[in-house]
Design a protein around this motif. Sequence first.
Motif, PDB file in Angstrom:
ATOM      1  N   ASN A   1     -25.145  -0.598 -15.909  1.00 36.93           N
ATOM      2  CA  ASN A   1     -24.034  -1.195 -15.178  1.00 36.93           C
ATOM      3  C   ASN A   1     -23.179  -0.110 -14.532  1.00 36.93           C
ATOM      4  O   ASN A   1     -22.753  -0.241 -13.392  1.00 36.93           O
ATOM      5  CB  ASN A   1     -23.178  -2.057 -16.100  1.00 36.93           C
TER       6      ASN A   1
ATOM      7  N   LYS B   1     -26.080  -4.876 -23.903  1.00 38.84           N
ATOM      8  CA  LYS B   1     -25.881  -5.723 -22.729  1.00 38.84           C
ATOM      9  C   LYS B   1     -24.441  -6.239 -22.756  1.00 38.84           C
ATOM     10  O   LYS B   1     -23.849  -6.357 -23.840  1.00 38.84           O
ATOM     11  CB  LYS B   1     -26.840  -6.923 -22.771  1.00 38.84           C
TER      12      LYS B   1
ATOM     13  N   ARG C   1     -15.890  -5.023 -22.243  1.00 40.83           N
ATOM     14  CA  ARG C   1     -16.439  -5.347 -20.919  1.00 40.83           C
ATOM     15  C   ARG C   1     -15.518  -4.844 -19.820  1.00 40.83           C
ATOM     16  O   ARG C   1     -15.964  -4.318 -18.805  1.00 40.83           O
ATOM     17  CB  ARG C   1     -16.594  -6.855 -20.757  1.00 40.83           C
TER      18      ARG C   1
ATOM     19  N   LEU D   1     -19.876  -7.919 -14.303  1.00 39.67           N
ATOM     20  CA  LEU D   1     -20.928  -7.002 -14.743  1.00 39.67           C
ATOM     21  C   LEU D   1     -22.280  -7.679 -14.525  1.00 39.67           C
ATOM     22  O   LEU D   1     -22.369  -8.896 -14.482  1.00 39.67           O
ATOM     23  CB  LEU D   1     -20.754  -6.672 -16.232  1.00 39.67           C
ATOM     24  N   TYR D   2     -23.337  -6.862 -14.398  1.00 42.55           N
ATOM     25  CA  TYR D   2     -24.682  -7.430 -14.308  1.00 42.55           C
ATOM     26  C   TYR D   2     -25.146  -7.766 -15.718  1.00 42.55           C
ATOM     27  O   TYR D   2     -25.301  -6.854 -16.546  1.00 42.55           O
ATOM     28  CB  TYR D   2     -25.629  -6.429 -13.657  1.00 42.55           C
TER      29      TYR D   2
ATOM     30  N   TYR E   1     -25.415   1.919 -11.746  1.00 42.69           N
ATOM     31  CA  TYR E   1     -26.049   1.203 -10.640  1.00 42.69           C
ATOM     32  C   TYR E   1     -25.521   1.622  -9.257  1.00 42.69           C
ATOM     33  O   TYR E   1     -26.289   1.920  -8.349  1.00 42.69           O
ATOM     34  CB  TYR E   1     -25.868  -0.304 -10.837  1.00 42.69           C
TER      35      TYR E   1
ATOM     36  N   ARG F   1     -17.452   1.782 -14.308  1.00 42.92           N
ATOM     37  CA  ARG F   1     -18.221   1.675 -13.072  1.00 42.92           C
ATOM     38  C   ARG F   1     -17.424   2.259 -11.890  1.00 42.92           C
ATOM     39  O   ARG F   1     -17.992   2.785 -10.948  1.00 42.92           O
ATOM     40  CB  ARG F   1     -18.503   0.189 -12.848  1.00 42.92           C
TER      41      ARG F   1
END
Length: 360
Positions: A95, A130, A139, A86-87, A98, A146
């Motif tokens: 995320n 975040k 996460r 992940l960013y 994107y 994504r």
Amino acid sequence: MAEVNLKNVTKSFGKNEVIHGISCDIADGEFIVILGPSGCGKSTLLRMVAGLEKITGGEVAIDGRVVNTMEPSERDVAMVFQNYALYPHMSVFNNMAYGLKIRRMPKSEIEKRVMNAAEILELTAFLERKPRQLSGGQRQRVAMGRCIVREPKVFLFDEPLSNLDAKLRVQMRLEIRKLHEDLKITSIYVTHDQVEAMTLGDRLIVMDEGRAAQIGSPLEVYSRPATRFVAGFIGSPAMNFIEARISPDGRGVNLPGGINLALAGPAPEGIVDREVVLGIRPEHFEVMAAGEALLTLAVDHVEILGADTLVYGRLGGGKVALTLRLPDVHHFDAATSLPLSVDPARLHLFDPQNGQRIAV
Ligand SMILES: Nc1ncnc2c1ncn2[C@@H]1O[C@H](COP(=O)(O)OP(=O)(O)OP(=O)(O)O)[C@@H](O)[C@H]1O
Ligand SMILES: [Mg+2]
């Protein structure tokens, strides 16, 4: 939605061939698991489908189109990795968004897709956080989100749960299966964990050193393993293997120490009076009254796990080591003689030279 067809796919790194010709037709909406030990070529095969690794020989087709020379971005597949990558500086929302932003998708469509994925994955409350403010499982869900927002034809997973602790792995495994039942997107999932494979897959490709040793449903692979390798790899504790010999009348199998077990059917002509490898799963022994036993195990050691008990011992005057898994709790002293029986239908025979299953 798409089928994926692998036709005699090979891969060499320099002169070293690591995938030796794998063929498999994966149906639209199927969840297929590539299972095998470390280094057998699972990731390489998956990466060839993704387009991250060049295909040396054969053909990979997605949705009826050969993709051998297509870039990953043209293949319409989405891949979830072990380290979710992940960013760290972006919110959960960004995320997920994107990949769509760089494809210049309209803002309203991005928002719709991200909100929808967040809802499915129960991430709606975390969209502004975040990654470092999330648990490992959360996460991993963002990493899946994504992929979902892209609405790909195929999902590719490379050991996505191996960074999680045991309990979370079980939970995420269920979530991935549920997600698949909702979305029905063709999925290829790599793991070396047989429980993950058995519980997630509609079918498994069991790999042995760059070859597909068996392709079949979890139950087929468990109950009729095609090779000794597959038999030993699936099941815990592993299947017992005993060097044995088919009796001269072809109706039984002789074990060291003068033990004879009846076979479920007559052995094929070619192996009568020949050496074989006999396989019996630890969970397929039954404890009998002394008079009715086919075998007697000299107990060496017992491990009580609560739900079941593992018993280690020897047969035939100490020549054959055996592991048993019995339901419930049993306290056997070392040197107990344990009378056992096994259903003939539970016996597996393998060729001692090439390891192939021998059907009886
Ligand atoms: N870029 C590369 N160059 C040379 N050899 C490679 C390369 N990538 C993989 N290999 C070799 O190919 C074989 C298969 O590797 P691969 O990563 O596909 O295994 P794997 O089944 O995914 O293993 P693991 O469970 O450890 O991830 C291994 O012998 C590996 O050393
Ligand atoms: Mg790998």
